[in-house]
Structures are given as structure tokens and as C-alpha cells.
Design an enzyme around this catalytic site. Structure first.
Site, short mmCIF file in Angstrom:
data_model
loop_
_atom_site.label_atom_id
_atom_site.label_comp_id
_atom_site.label_asym_id
_atom_site.label_seq_id
_atom_site.Cartn_x
_atom_site.Cartn_y
_atom_site.Cartn_z
N GLY A 87 0.80 -1.22 0.00
CA GLY A 87 0.00 0.00 0.00
C GLY A 87 0.83 1.26 0.00
O GLY A 87 0.41 2.30 0.50
N ASP A 127 -0.05 -7.24 -6.36
CA ASP A 127 -1.45 -7.39 -5.98
C ASP A 127 -1.45 -8.31 -4.76
O ASP A 127 -1.13 -9.50 -4.89
CB ASP A 127 -2.25 -8.00 -7.12
CG ASP A 127 -3.73 -8.16 -6.81
OD1 ASP A 127 -4.10 -8.09 -5.61
OD2 ASP A 127 -4.52 -8.40 -7.74
N TYR A 183 -15.67 -4.99 6.58
CA TYR A 183 -14.40 -4.40 7.03
C TYR A 183 -14.06 -4.84 8.45
O TYR A 183 -12.92 -5.21 8.74
CB TYR A 183 -14.51 -2.88 6.93
CG TYR A 183 -13.22 -2.13 7.20
CD1 TYR A 183 -12.21 -2.08 6.25
CD2 TYR A 183 -13.03 -1.46 8.40
CE1 TYR A 183 -11.05 -1.37 6.47
CE2 TYR A 183 -11.86 -0.75 8.64
CZ TYR A 183 -10.87 -0.71 7.68
OH TYR A 183 -9.71 -0.03 7.91
N ALA A 237 -12.95 -8.46 8.39
CA ALA A 237 -11.60 -8.61 7.87
C ALA A 237 -10.55 -8.14 8.87
O ALA A 237 -9.56 -8.84 9.12
CB ALA A 237 -11.46 -7.83 6.56
N LYS A 238 -10.77 -6.97 9.46
CA LYS A 238 -9.78 -6.43 10.38
C LYS A 238 -9.76 -7.19 11.71
O LYS A 238 -8.72 -7.30 12.36
CB LYS A 238 -10.03 -4.94 10.61
CG LYS A 238 -9.82 -4.08 9.35
CD LYS A 238 -8.41 -4.22 8.80
CE LYS A 238 -8.12 -3.23 7.69
NZ LYS A 238 -6.72 -3.29 7.21
#
Length: 246
Positions: A12, A60, A151, A154-155
């Protein structure tokens, strides 16, 4: 501990927390592999103009093949910062309103990506006698927040995976931690109104938005100083997690 003569891979790294982390680790002496699905040339240029060492890595994070190619190219990865992530821009992000496409996109990026990264770098760390990893989780992993179902899942998974991996690989001198940021002033907030920004700022005891460099500083602390820390998910949130409500 100096980061001289080490290699750090930061995902990122095009913008936001990823870019700030790449710039900070380079300033601390590491050679930084600036990885992203987007071109990280601007980040690399900024690092080199400041006297640091960096290179572009096209990656990716959802692709096991991309991870393998990156690690093979670098030869060694002493530090991994799993920063890249997305929010759900495909559908509503409630349990009922989520689409399968949105779920798969967010979980595939925000949880599968860090797992693939750890899977790619840990064997080499074992061979070399150790390493350090920081994964970016979120306050959404620790608090119930509106319209963040995929989200949060996932986190929360990142936090749980961090604990498990820390347990599994501590004997190999691999220290693995996560950071749970509050609301950070990054390009992801670019489309929200000033009123919404202020509402987010007011969630913190320190009543402002966090800065990407402040998260990068915690990554650097884990890498440079955190020799007796592993398995943590550490809030860097302006005191948000200390509040009784949001």
C-alpha cells in the site's frame, strides 16, 4: 536498533499510511520495497530525494504468485508491513445489506492479503534466524461501528491471525504485531464532507484526525524497539478505544 543493511517490504506504499511507513522506514535506514497494485514511483522518488534507498514492487496482495515473485526478487525480507487495504465501496456494509461480491472483495484484500504476505516471508525469516511483521488492523476490529460489517470482519481476522502467528513463530525469533488505527487523515477520506471529518475527529479523545506519519511511527517502533512485544493489536487511535462510547 538500526534498520541499516535491512530490507523492509511495505504494501500500500502509493499513498496514505503505506507511503508514510515506507518513507519512515527508509529514513531509519532500511532499503524499502514499495509495493502496491498501483505505481509507487512517486514514493520511491521522494525516498531517494531524501537520501534513502527504495525500489518499486508491483504487487497485488491478493495474488500468491505476486507475493512469491516479490520475495524471490528481493532475496530477503527482514521486515514486512502489511498496510494495503480497502473499504467496501460496492454495496451497503451491513450484515443484511452486504453482497457476496463486496464481502469477497474486502475479505480477499484485507485478510487474505496479509495472510499471503506472512506466508511468503516467514520461511525466509526462519532461515535467517528472525524477522518482524506488522499488520494493519483497525478500531473496527475492537469496536462495533456502523456500516462496516465486511471491514470489521476482515480487520478482526487480521487481529486474530496476528495473535496466532505470533504464537506459532515466536520460537523462530519472528515478532508479529498489529496496529489498530483510529480515523486517519488519508486520501480514503477524500470524498467525505468537512462535517463528517469533524464527527470522526470528535470520536477521539485527542479531538483531531490522526496522521499517517503517526501510524508509521508505531510501525517503526515495533521494528526498531519492540524486542519484547509480540501478538499485540495496539490501538493508535487518539484515545478512542478508551471512551465508553463513540
Amino acid at each position: 536498533m538500526s534498520l541499516e543493511n535491512t530490507t523492509a517490504l511495505v504494501t500500500g506504499a502509493t499513498q496514505g499510511i503505506g507511503r508514510a511507513t515506507a518513507e519512515r522506514l527508509a529514513a531509519d535506514g532500511a532499503h524499502v520495497a514499495c509495493a502496491d497494485i498501483q505505481d509507487t514511483a512517486d514514493t520511491v522518488k521522494a525516498i531517494e530525494e531524501a537520501g534513502g534507498s527504495a525500489e518499486v514492487i508491483a504487487l497485488d496482495i491478493r495474488s500468491a504468485g505476486d507475493w512469491s515473485a516479490a520475495v524471490e526478487h528481493l532475496g530477503r525480507v527482514d521486515y514486512l508491513a502489511n498496510v494495503a487495504g480497502v473499504v467496501n465501496m460496492i454495496s451497503e456494509d451491513s450484515v443484511v445489506g452486504l453482497t457476496e461480491e463486496a464481502w469477497d472483495h474486502v475479505l480477499g484484500t484485507d485478510l487474505k492479503g496479509p495472510w499471503l504476505g506472512m506466508r511468503a516471508v516467514i520461511p525466509g525469516m526462519i532461515t535467517r534466524g528472525g524477522g518482524r511483521i506488522v499488520n494493519i488492523s483497525s478500531l473496527a476490529a475492537l469496536r462495533g461501528l456502523p456500516n462496516l460489517a465486511s471491514y470489521s470482519a476482515a480487520k478482526g481476522g487480521v487481529a486474530a491471525l496476528t495473535r496466532q502467528a505470533a504464537f506459532e513463530y515466536a520460537e523462530h525469533n519472528i515478532l508479529i504485531n498489529a496496529i489498530a488505527p483510529g480515523t486517519i487523515d488519508t486520501p480514503i477520506l477524500g470524498d467525505i464532507t468537512p462535517e463528517m471529518k469533524q464527527a470522526n475527529a470528535n470520536s477521539h479523545l485527542i479531538r483531531r484526525l490522526g496522521r499517517a506519519a503517526e501510524i508509521a511511527s508505531m510501525v517503526a517502533y515495533f521494528f526498531r524497539e519492540g524486542s519484547f512485544l509480540t501478538g499485540l493489536t495496539y490501538p493508535v487511535d487518539g484515545g478512542w478505544s478508551a471512551k465508553g462510547n463513540f
